[in-house]
Design a protein around this motif. Structure first.
Motif, PDB file in Angstrom:
ATOM      1  N   ASP A   1      -0.247  -9.605  -7.430  1.00  0.00           N
ATOM      2  CA  ASP A   1       1.440  -9.300  -7.794  1.00  0.00           C
ATOM      3  C   ASP A   1       1.332  -8.095  -8.772  1.00  0.00           C
ATOM      4  OD1 ASP A   1       3.901 -10.209  -8.339  1.00  0.00           O
ATOM      5  OD2 ASP A   1       3.471 -10.650 -10.277  1.00  0.00           O
ATOM      6  N   ALA A   2       0.357  -7.851  -9.704  1.00  0.00           N
ATOM      7  CA  ALA A   2       0.278  -6.521 -10.281  1.00  0.00           C
ATOM      8  C   ALA A   2       0.419  -5.415  -9.622  1.00  0.00           C
ATOM      9  CB  ALA A   2      -0.844  -6.737 -11.315  1.00  0.00           C
ATOM     10  N   ILE A   3      -0.394  -5.352  -8.576  1.00  0.00           N
ATOM     11  CA  ILE A   3      -0.611  -4.122  -7.815  1.00  0.00           C
ATOM     12  C   ILE A   3       0.576  -3.871  -6.872  1.00  0.00           C
ATOM     13  CG2 ILE A   3      -1.813  -4.984  -5.661  1.00  0.00           C
ATOM     14  CD1 ILE A   3      -3.704  -2.535  -5.816  1.00  0.00           C
ATOM     15  N   ALA A   4       1.183  -4.879  -6.587  1.00  0.00           N
ATOM     16  CA  ALA A   4       2.567  -4.790  -5.827  1.00  0.00           C
ATOM     17  C   ALA A   4       3.545  -4.378  -6.789  1.00  0.00           C
ATOM     18  CB  ALA A   4       2.725  -6.267  -5.179  1.00  0.00           C
ATOM     19  N   ARG A   5       3.488  -4.829  -8.144  1.00  0.00           N
ATOM     20  CA  ARG A   5       4.750  -4.202  -8.886  1.00  0.00           C
ATOM     21  C   ARG A   5       4.432  -2.940  -8.857  1.00  0.00           C
ATOM     22  NH1 ARG A   5       7.057  -8.072 -12.841  1.00  0.00           N
ATOM     23  NH2 ARG A   5       6.711 -10.374 -11.876  1.00  0.00           N
TER      24      ARG A   5
ATOM     25  N   ASP B   1     -11.496 -16.151  -7.204  1.00  0.00           N
ATOM     26  CA  ASP B   1     -10.841 -16.951  -8.399  1.00  0.00           C
ATOM     27  C   ASP B   1      -9.398 -16.856  -7.702  1.00  0.00           C
ATOM     28  OD1 ASP B   1      -9.106 -17.685 -10.340  1.00  0.00           O
ATOM     29  OD2 ASP B   1     -10.624 -16.904 -12.025  1.00  0.00           O
ATOM     30  N   PRO B   2      -8.911 -17.836  -6.935  1.00  0.00           N
ATOM     31  CA  PRO B   2      -7.601 -18.076  -6.400  1.00  0.00           C
ATOM     32  C   PRO B   2      -6.448 -17.603  -7.299  1.00  0.00           C
ATOM     33  CG  PRO B   2      -8.436 -20.046  -6.533  1.00  0.00           C
ATOM     34  CD  PRO B   2      -9.563 -19.294  -6.998  1.00  0.00           C
ATOM     35  N   VAL B   3      -6.622 -17.986  -8.573  1.00  0.00           N
ATOM     36  CA  VAL B   3      -5.397 -17.911  -9.405  1.00  0.00           C
ATOM     37  C   VAL B   3      -5.338 -16.405 -10.066  1.00  0.00           C
ATOM     38  CG1 VAL B   3      -4.118 -18.499 -11.686  1.00  0.00           C
ATOM     39  CG2 VAL B   3      -5.310 -20.156 -10.298  1.00  0.00           C
ATOM     40  N   LEU B   4      -6.650 -15.985 -10.338  1.00  0.00           N
ATOM     41  CA  LEU B   4      -6.572 -14.657 -10.660  1.00  0.00           C
ATOM     42  C   LEU B   4      -6.152 -13.635  -9.440  1.00  0.00           C
ATOM     43  CD1 LEU B   4      -7.102 -12.514 -12.846  1.00  0.00           C
ATOM     44  CD2 LEU B   4      -9.513 -12.579 -12.429  1.00  0.00           C
ATOM     45  N   LEU B   5      -6.642 -14.015  -8.328  1.00  0.00           N
ATOM     46  CA  LEU B   5      -6.235 -13.237  -7.082  1.00  0.00           C
ATOM     47  C   LEU B   5      -4.669 -12.921  -7.069  1.00  0.00           C
ATOM     48  CD1 LEU B   5      -6.693 -11.635  -4.527  1.00  0.00           C
ATOM     49  CD2 LEU B   5      -6.994 -13.933  -3.362  1.00  0.00           C
TER      50      LEU B   5
ATOM     51  N   SER C   1     -11.216 -12.701  -3.910  1.00  0.00           N
ATOM     52  CA  SER C   1     -10.994 -13.057  -2.749  1.00  0.00           C
ATOM     53  C   SER C   1     -11.866 -14.391  -2.659  1.00  0.00           C
ATOM     54  CB  SER C   1     -11.097 -12.364  -1.398  1.00  0.00           C
ATOM     55  OG  SER C   1      -9.879 -11.363  -1.718  1.00  0.00           O
ATOM     56  N   ASP C   2     -11.639 -15.553  -1.586  1.00  0.00           N
ATOM     57  CA  ASP C   2     -12.381 -16.562  -1.148  1.00  0.00           C
ATOM     58  C   ASP C   2     -13.740 -16.380  -0.806  1.00  0.00           C
ATOM     59  OD1 ASP C   2     -12.591 -19.373  -1.366  1.00  0.00           O
ATOM     60  OD2 ASP C   2     -12.683 -19.481   0.920  1.00  0.00           O
ATOM     61  N   SER C   3     -13.658 -15.430   0.366  1.00  0.00           N
ATOM     62  CA  SER C   3     -14.599 -15.053   1.223  1.00  0.00           C
ATOM     63  C   SER C   3     -14.770 -13.604   1.603  1.00  0.00           C
ATOM     64  CB  SER C   3     -14.720 -15.789   2.653  1.00  0.00           C
ATOM     65  OG  SER C   3     -13.509 -15.200   3.354  1.00  0.00           O
ATOM     66  N   LEU C   4     -16.066 -13.077   2.011  1.00  0.00           N
ATOM     67  CA  LEU C   4     -15.824 -11.420   2.349  1.00  0.00           C
ATOM     68  C   LEU C   4     -15.132 -10.950   3.389  1.00  0.00           C
ATOM     69  CD1 LEU C   4     -17.481  -8.879   1.766  1.00  0.00           C
ATOM     70  CD2 LEU C   4     -19.491  -9.678   3.209  1.00  0.00           C
ATOM     71  N   GLU C   5     -14.974 -11.924   4.308  1.00  0.00           N
ATOM     72  CA  GLU C   5     -13.809 -11.487   5.325  1.00  0.00           C
ATOM     73  C   GLU C   5     -12.484 -11.524   4.895  1.00  0.00           C
ATOM     74  OE1 GLU C   5     -12.882 -12.964  10.126  1.00  0.00           O
ATOM     75  OE2 GLU C   5     -13.856 -14.378   8.539  1.00  0.00           O
ATOM     76  N   GLN C   6     -12.150 -12.355   4.032  1.00  0.00           N
ATOM     77  CA  GLN C   6     -11.003 -12.351   3.166  1.00  0.00           C
ATOM     78  C   GLN C   6     -10.790 -11.286   2.223  1.00  0.00           C
ATOM     79  OE1 GLN C   6      -9.396 -14.905   0.039  1.00  0.00           O
ATOM     80  NE2 GLN C   6      -8.252 -16.066   1.683  1.00  0.00           N
ATOM     81  N   ALA C   7     -11.901 -10.748   1.771  1.00  0.00           N
ATOM     82  CA  ALA C   7     -11.960  -9.776   0.703  1.00  0.00           C
ATOM     83  C   ALA C   7     -11.465  -8.601   1.486  1.00  0.00           C
ATOM     84  CB  ALA C   7     -13.176  -9.851   0.038  1.00  0.00           C
ATOM     85  N   LEU C   8     -11.937  -8.274   2.792  1.00  0.00           N
ATOM     86  CA  LEU C   8     -11.947  -7.084   3.506  1.00  0.00           C
ATOM     87  C   LEU C   8     -10.413  -7.133   3.904  1.00  0.00           C
ATOM     88  CD1 LEU C   8     -15.003  -6.863   5.443  1.00  0.00           C
ATOM     89  CD2 LEU C   8     -14.225  -5.076   3.697  1.00  0.00           C
ATOM     90  N   GLN C   9      -9.934  -8.258   4.294  1.00  0.00           N
ATOM     91  CA  GLN C   9      -8.365  -8.160   4.631  1.00  0.00           C
ATOM     92  C   GLN C   9      -7.487  -8.119   3.506  1.00  0.00           C
ATOM     93  OE1 GLN C   9      -8.654 -12.272   6.388  1.00  0.00           O
ATOM     94  NE2 GLN C   9      -9.266 -11.673   8.336  1.00  0.00           N
TER      95      GLN C   9
END
Length: 349
Positions: free
Chosen positions: A233-237, A224-228, A104-112
């Protein structure tokens, strides 16, 4: 950066997650041994195939997962097993879910993002990030109707969330407070030392209180936005198909809720499941059960659960749907070949 995760496009035919991804048990066999337990015996009692733990995207039953943690605590003699296991459980060890946070981009976004992705990682669970003013409250609670004992899992998960924040803010960071839904254990001072924060027990939900100011403008080191996008997508599958609770688990939950009102009626439970009594009996027979045996199982599990929480024996009969304490005592002796008070004395010795 090289990350050892499966490519999402390779998962089209992978089985859906129907419980919890086995990455949540990463290194569990080794850790049980370090705490003085016998991993093979613990896995056997909990009904877990150790080979599943070698594949982080395979699914474990959530009931078995919570049971293996409780059994590990009991068998190793380490009452704070989940707390210690969580303390050493770094985000990468969580596999796809961990990398949802790390990329994720930021720690706040990581928790979300972590909270949004968690339902794909683990079913029958409440998880959310709640804005309560000066803090975010990171809530977690297993809501599977067949799971009664879940203290070790709760402390483990609070440790996982703590480590995600400390990955960015350093090992000295501490939450404003930690809330735990179970009672205060004897070794509660270790909880304070691990979290370096006030610990509140017997709460409605497990939670970390995270000051917003600690999260402000904190970038994730490995963002890493691309890897994110690929990891999400992988975990949603893996978890995308909605999990429908096993009929037996649904019936078990309904029986448990009905017991304080007296002996549950087959017609009542079947109606709540949208079935006829005959259809419910037929479905139970497919699982080598009958309705009376299901009630007996639930009463037995609840009896042990309440006794471990030190509820007075005199209060247990009505909670289990018995009209008299003597009826409960006879049932308990049939289950365990001892009386409830003798069982308590043995456990306290």
């Amino acid at each position: 950066m090289s990350l050892n995760i499966p490519h999402p496009l390779a998962m089209t035919d992978a089985p859906s997650n129907l419980g919890v991804l086995s990455a949540a048990a990463s290194g569990l066999d080794r850790f049980i041994g370090l705490q003085g337990g016998d991993a093979e015996r613990v896995f056997g009692v909990a009904g877990i195939d150790p080979d599943l733990l070698l594949h982080p995207t395979l699914s474990l039953s959530l009931s078995n997962y919570c049971k293996v943690l409780e059994e590990a605590a009991s068998q190793s003699g380490c009452d704070n097993f989940g707390l210690r296991y969580g303390q050493q459980f770094q985000p990468r060890a969580l596999g796809l879910l961990g990398y949802v946070g790390l990329c994720s981009d930021s720690l706040e976004q990581a928790l979300q993002n972590f909270a949004r992705a968690f339902p794909y990682h683990q079913h029958d669970t409440l998880i959310r990030l709640v804005d309560i003013g000066e803090c975010y409250r990171f809530d977690y609670q297993v809501r599977h109707p067949a799971i009664l004992d879940k203290r070790q899992d709760a402390e483990l998960t609070m440790g996982m969330a703590l480590n995600l924040v400390r990955h960015v803010l350093g090992p000295s960071w501490a939450p404003r407070a930690v809330l735990l839904e179970h009672g205060k254990p004897e070794g509660w001072r270790e909880h304070q030392a691990v979290f370096d924060a006030p610990i509140l027990f017997d709460q409605p939900c497990n939670a970390l209180l995270i000051p917003k100011r600690d999260l402000a403008d904190q970038p994730m080191p490995e963002r890493d936005p691309v890897l994110l996008m690929l990891v999400q997508d992988a975990i949603a599958r893996l978890g995308g198909q909605q999990h429908q609770q096993c009929l037996v688990d649904q019936a078990r939950g309904l029986v448990r809720d009905a017991l304080p009102l007296g002996e549950p009626a087959l017609e009542h439970i079947a109606a709540h499941l949208g079935m006829t009594p005959a259809a419910l009996q037929r479905r139970l027979r497919e699982q080598n059960l009958c309705f009376s045996a299901l009630i007996d199982q639930v009463r037995r599990e609840l009896a042990l659960h309440y006794l471990r929480r030190r509820l007075p024996v005199s209060e247990l009969a009505p909670l289990l749907g018995y009209s008299e304490t003597s009826a409960f005592s006879r049932a308990f002796r049939r289950w365990f070949d001892t009386s409830p008070r003798q069982w308590l004395q043995t456990c306290s010795a």
